[in-house]
Design a protein around this motif. Structure first.
Motif, short mmCIF file in Angstrom:
data_model
loop_
_atom_site.label_atom_id
_atom_site.label_comp_id
_atom_site.label_asym_id
_atom_site.label_seq_id
_atom_site.Cartn_x
_atom_site.Cartn_y
_atom_site.Cartn_z
N THR A 18 0.83 -1.20 0.00
CA THR A 18 0.00 0.00 0.00
C THR A 18 0.87 1.25 0.00
OG1 THR A 18 -0.06 0.19 2.40
CG2 THR A 18 -1.74 -1.22 1.38
N LEU A 19 0.24 2.41 -0.19
CA LEU A 19 0.95 3.68 -0.11
C LEU A 19 1.56 3.86 1.28
CD1 LEU A 19 1.74 6.41 -1.36
CD2 LEU A 19 -0.49 7.28 -0.64
N GLU A 20 0.83 3.47 2.31
CA GLU A 20 1.34 3.56 3.68
C GLU A 20 2.60 2.71 3.83
OE1 GLU A 20 -0.03 2.84 8.32
OE2 GLU A 20 -1.42 2.35 6.71
N ASP A 21 2.58 1.50 3.26
CA ASP A 21 3.77 0.63 3.31
C ASP A 21 4.96 1.32 2.65
OD1 ASP A 21 2.22 -1.41 4.46
OD2 ASP A 21 1.90 -2.41 2.53
N LEU A 22 4.71 1.97 1.53
CA LEU A 22 5.78 2.65 0.81
C LEU A 22 6.37 3.78 1.66
CD1 LEU A 22 7.39 2.95 -1.87
CD2 LEU A 22 5.64 4.57 -2.59
N LEU A 23 5.51 4.59 2.26
CA LEU A 23 5.98 5.70 3.09
C LEU A 23 6.70 5.23 4.35
CD1 LEU A 23 2.95 8.14 2.76
CD2 LEU A 23 5.17 8.32 1.64
N LEU A 24 6.37 4.03 4.81
CA LEU A 24 7.02 3.47 6.00
C LEU A 24 8.17 2.52 5.66
CD1 LEU A 24 3.88 2.93 8.26
CD2 LEU A 24 5.58 4.78 8.36
N HIS A 25 8.52 2.44 4.39
CA HIS A 25 9.72 1.69 3.97
C HIS A 25 10.90 2.62 4.20
CE1 HIS A 25 11.84 -1.48 1.91
NE2 HIS A 25 12.43 -0.59 1.13
N LEU A 26 11.48 2.54 5.39
CA LEU A 26 12.45 3.53 5.85
C LEU A 26 13.87 3.20 5.40
CD1 LEU A 26 11.05 4.00 9.46
CD2 LEU A 26 10.51 5.31 7.40
N PRO A 27 14.69 4.23 5.25
CA PRO A 27 16.08 4.02 4.86
C PRO A 27 16.84 3.22 5.92
CG PRO A 27 15.49 6.34 4.69
CD PRO A 27 14.37 5.65 5.40
N SER A 28 17.78 2.41 5.46
CA SER A 28 18.65 1.67 6.37
C SER A 28 19.99 2.40 6.54
CB SER A 28 18.88 0.25 5.87
OG SER A 28 19.41 0.28 4.56
N ALA A 29 20.26 3.35 5.65
CA ALA A 29 21.51 4.13 5.69
C ALA A 29 21.31 5.38 4.83
CB ALA A 29 22.67 3.30 5.16
N TYR A 30 22.32 6.23 4.81
CA TYR A 30 22.27 7.46 4.02
C TYR A 30 23.61 7.68 3.33
CZ TYR A 30 18.16 8.48 6.85
OH TYR A 30 16.94 8.41 7.46
N LEU A 31 23.56 8.30 2.15
CA LEU A 31 24.76 8.75 1.45
C LEU A 31 24.82 10.26 1.58
CD1 LEU A 31 24.56 6.78 -1.94
CD2 LEU A 31 26.13 6.36 -0.03
N ASP A 32 25.94 10.76 2.10
CA ASP A 32 26.09 12.21 2.24
C ASP A 32 26.64 12.77 0.93
OD1 ASP A 32 26.50 14.82 2.89
OD2 ASP A 32 27.77 14.43 4.62
N ARG A 33 25.76 13.29 0.14
CA ARG A 33 26.15 13.92 -1.12
C ARG A 33 25.84 15.41 -1.08
NH1 ARG A 33 24.80 9.29 -5.56
NH2 ARG A 33 26.53 7.95 -4.97
N SER A 34 25.91 15.96 0.12
CA SER A 34 25.55 17.36 0.30
C SER A 34 26.69 18.31 -0.03
CB SER A 34 25.09 17.60 1.74
OG SER A 34 26.11 17.26 2.66
N ARG A 35 27.92 17.80 -0.05
CA ARG A 35 29.08 18.67 -0.29
C ARG A 35 29.72 18.37 -1.64
NH1 ARG A 35 30.61 16.23 4.19
NH2 ARG A 35 29.37 16.88 5.94
N ILE A 36 29.72 19.36 -2.51
CA ILE A 36 30.40 19.23 -3.80
C ILE A 36 31.88 19.48 -3.55
CG2 ILE A 36 30.62 20.22 -6.11
CD1 ILE A 36 27.59 20.83 -5.92
N GLN A 37 32.71 18.59 -4.08
CA GLN A 37 34.15 18.65 -3.80
C GLN A 37 34.93 19.20 -4.98
OE1 GLN A 37 33.50 14.32 -2.98
NE2 GLN A 37 35.41 14.64 -1.87
N PRO A 38 36.09 19.80 -4.70
CA PRO A 38 37.02 20.09 -5.79
C PRO A 38 37.66 18.76 -6.22
CG PRO A 38 37.87 20.93 -3.71
CD PRO A 38 36.52 20.35 -3.43
N ILE A 39 37.97 18.63 -7.48
CA ILE A 39 38.54 17.38 -7.99
C ILE A 39 39.84 17.03 -7.27
CG2 ILE A 39 39.60 16.34 -10.04
CD1 ILE A 39 37.23 17.52 -11.63
N ALA A 40 40.64 18.02 -6.94
CA ALA A 40 41.92 17.77 -6.26
C ALA A 40 41.72 17.11 -4.89
CB ALA A 40 42.69 19.08 -6.11
N ALA A 41 40.54 17.25 -4.30
CA ALA A 41 40.28 16.68 -2.97
C ALA A 41 39.74 15.25 -3.04
CB ALA A 41 39.30 17.57 -2.21
N THR A 42 39.54 14.70 -4.23
CA THR A 42 39.00 13.35 -4.33
C THR A 42 40.06 12.32 -3.97
OG1 THR A 42 39.52 13.16 -6.69
CG2 THR A 42 37.33 13.99 -6.11
N VAL A 43 39.61 11.19 -3.42
CA VAL A 43 40.50 10.12 -2.97
C VAL A 43 40.02 8.81 -3.59
CG1 VAL A 43 41.32 8.86 -0.94
CG2 VAL A 43 40.87 11.31 -0.78
#
Length: 198
Positions: free
Chosen positions: A15-40
């Motif tokens: 149901t729609l309720e089941d979908l809304l209650l299908h909760l994340p088990s983890a998160y990816l932090d993609r909030s910070r855009i990086q300079p290429i030189a800082a990539t690892v």
């Protein structure tokens, strides 16, 4: 359709309720855009830049690879996309993109099959579905991608905005400074910060 409904049923989502209650088990932090030189190598990276020349090759067994570089002003990063032929019609030199994924060493540092958004220059990273935000990672099943789950849950939350019935009385919400059910579910699925997610 019925095939997709069966995949969701494998997750206990009927149901729609089941979908809304299908909760994340983890998160990816993609909030910070990086300079290429800082990539690892081996770490996740979120990059914004301009697409360079795009090359498309087909190998003997029909496998295809699209390659390009993005220029972020602070350097360039090679992007390799295997088995995604539709991208050759989307990626054009000069487009601004936001890409996110694990940095690999494949003849030098690169992102292989990254999540990719073509940006509207007037919106910046805020218009992206893959970066500039915290992304939920859901318990999944074969045949349902994270992108599909995120998109459907986001649409369900948008569709229920302002129409979600409250479970707790108003007095309790005010006394303990709690968000309403709609806001609480939005923040669980798409938190504003990694601290809020935890």
């Amino acid at each position: 359709g019925p095939a997709r409904a069966a995949l969701f049923a494998n997750l206990g989502v009927v149901t729609l309720e089941d979908l809304l209650l299908h909760l994340p088990s983890a998160y990816l932090d993609r909030s910070r855009i990086q300079p290429i030189a800082a990539t690892v190598p081996g770490a996740e990276a979120v990059l914004r830049g301009r697409v360079g020349e795009v090359a498309h090759r087909r190998f003997r067994r029909g496998r295809e690879v699209l390659s390009t570089e993005i220029d972020a002003g602070s350097g360039t990063m090679r992007i390799l996309c295997f088995g995604l032929p539709y991208l050759k019609n989307l990626l054009r030199p000069g487009l601004m993109v936001l890409v996110a994924g694990r940095v690999r060493s494949y003849g030098g540092p690169c992102l292989v099959n990254p999540d990719l958004d073509i940006l509207d220059p007037s919106k910046g990273p805020e218009g992206s579905r893959v970066g500039g935000r915290i992304l939920p990672v859901y318990p999944a099943t074969a045949g349902l991608s994270q992108k599909t789950l995120r998109g459907l849950i986001e649409r369900a939350l948008d569709g229920m905005k302002g129409r979600m019935p409250e479970i707790l009385p108003e007095t309790i919400l005010h006394r303990y400074d709690l968000p309403g059910l709609g806001e609480a579910l939005l923040q669980v699925h798409f938190p504003d910060s990694i601290q809020q997610a935890e």
